[in-house]
Design a protein around this motif. Structure first.
Motif, PDB file in Angstrom:
ATOM      1  N   THR A 180       0.839  -1.201   0.000  1.00  0.00           N
ATOM      2  CA  THR A 180       0.000   0.000   0.000  1.00  0.00           C
ATOM      3  C   THR A 180       0.871   1.247   0.000  1.00  0.00           C
ATOM      4  O   THR A 180       0.611   2.206  -0.739  1.00  0.00           O
ATOM      5  CB  THR A 180      -0.922   0.004   1.231  1.00  0.00           C
ATOM      6  OG1 THR A 180      -1.668  -1.209   1.270  1.00  0.00           O
ATOM      7  CG2 THR A 180      -1.875   1.181   1.187  1.00  0.00           C
ATOM      8  N   HIS A 181       1.912   1.227   0.805  1.00  0.00           N
ATOM      9  CA  HIS A 181       2.825   2.365   0.871  1.00  0.00           C
ATOM     10  C   HIS A 181       3.493   2.604  -0.491  1.00  0.00           C
ATOM     11  O   HIS A 181       3.616   3.741  -0.947  1.00  0.00           O
ATOM     12  CB  HIS A 181       3.885   2.111   1.942  1.00  0.00           C
ATOM     13  CG  HIS A 181       4.859   3.218   2.108  1.00  0.00           C
ATOM     14  ND1 HIS A 181       4.505   4.436   2.631  1.00  0.00           N
ATOM     15  CD2 HIS A 181       6.177   3.314   1.798  1.00  0.00           C
ATOM     16  CE1 HIS A 181       5.554   5.236   2.649  1.00  0.00           C
ATOM     17  NE2 HIS A 181       6.597   4.563   2.144  1.00  0.00           N
ATOM     18  N   LEU A 182       3.872   1.533  -1.152  1.00  0.00           N
ATOM     19  CA  LEU A 182       4.495   1.634  -2.464  1.00  0.00           C
ATOM     20  C   LEU A 182       3.521   2.207  -3.495  1.00  0.00           C
ATOM     21  O   LEU A 182       3.889   3.043  -4.320  1.00  0.00           O
ATOM     22  CB  LEU A 182       5.003   0.262  -2.905  1.00  0.00           C
ATOM     23  CG  LEU A 182       5.801   0.199  -4.199  1.00  0.00           C
ATOM     24  CD1 LEU A 182       7.036   1.089  -4.109  1.00  0.00           C
ATOM     25  CD2 LEU A 182       6.179  -1.232  -4.521  1.00  0.00           C
ATOM     26  N   GLN A 183       2.274   1.770  -3.440  1.00  0.00           N
ATOM     27  CA  GLN A 183       1.262   2.293  -4.367  1.00  0.00           C
ATOM     28  C   GLN A 183       1.037   3.788  -4.138  1.00  0.00           C
ATOM     29  O   GLN A 183       0.882   4.553  -5.092  1.00  0.00           O
ATOM     30  CB  GLN A 183      -0.045   1.525  -4.205  1.00  0.00           C
ATOM     31  CG  GLN A 183       0.017   0.115  -4.749  1.00  0.00           C
ATOM     32  CD  GLN A 183      -1.261  -0.667  -4.473  1.00  0.00           C
ATOM     33  OE1 GLN A 183      -2.093  -0.231  -3.680  1.00  0.00           O
ATOM     34  NE2 GLN A 183      -1.380  -1.810  -5.112  1.00  0.00           N
TER      35      GLN A 183
END
Length: 62
Positions: free
Chosen positions: A5-8
């Motif tokens: 999620t953080h990467l997205q």
């Protein structure tokens, strides 16, 4: 928070920043025509001032 999620979120933010940079670049390129417009405007002001301050001949009434 899940690492994926953080990467997205980082990918979305990077895309937003790229879009802002592209918009700024287009605006900056379009702004270069404003310099010419300003120069022409000031030239017209200068011509108007010269015409307004030109010495006038006196008209003699007979």
């Amino acid at each position: 928070m899940h690492p994926e999620t953080h990467l997205q979120l980082q990918h979305v933010r990077a895309a937003d920043l790229r879009a802002e940079a592209d918009a700024y670049r287009l605006t900056a390129e379009a702004g270069s025509t404003g310099r010419l417009r300003a120069r022409v405007g000031w030239t017209l002001v200068e011509v108007g001032l010269r015409l307004a301050s030109a010495p006038r001949t006196a008209v003699v009434a007979c």
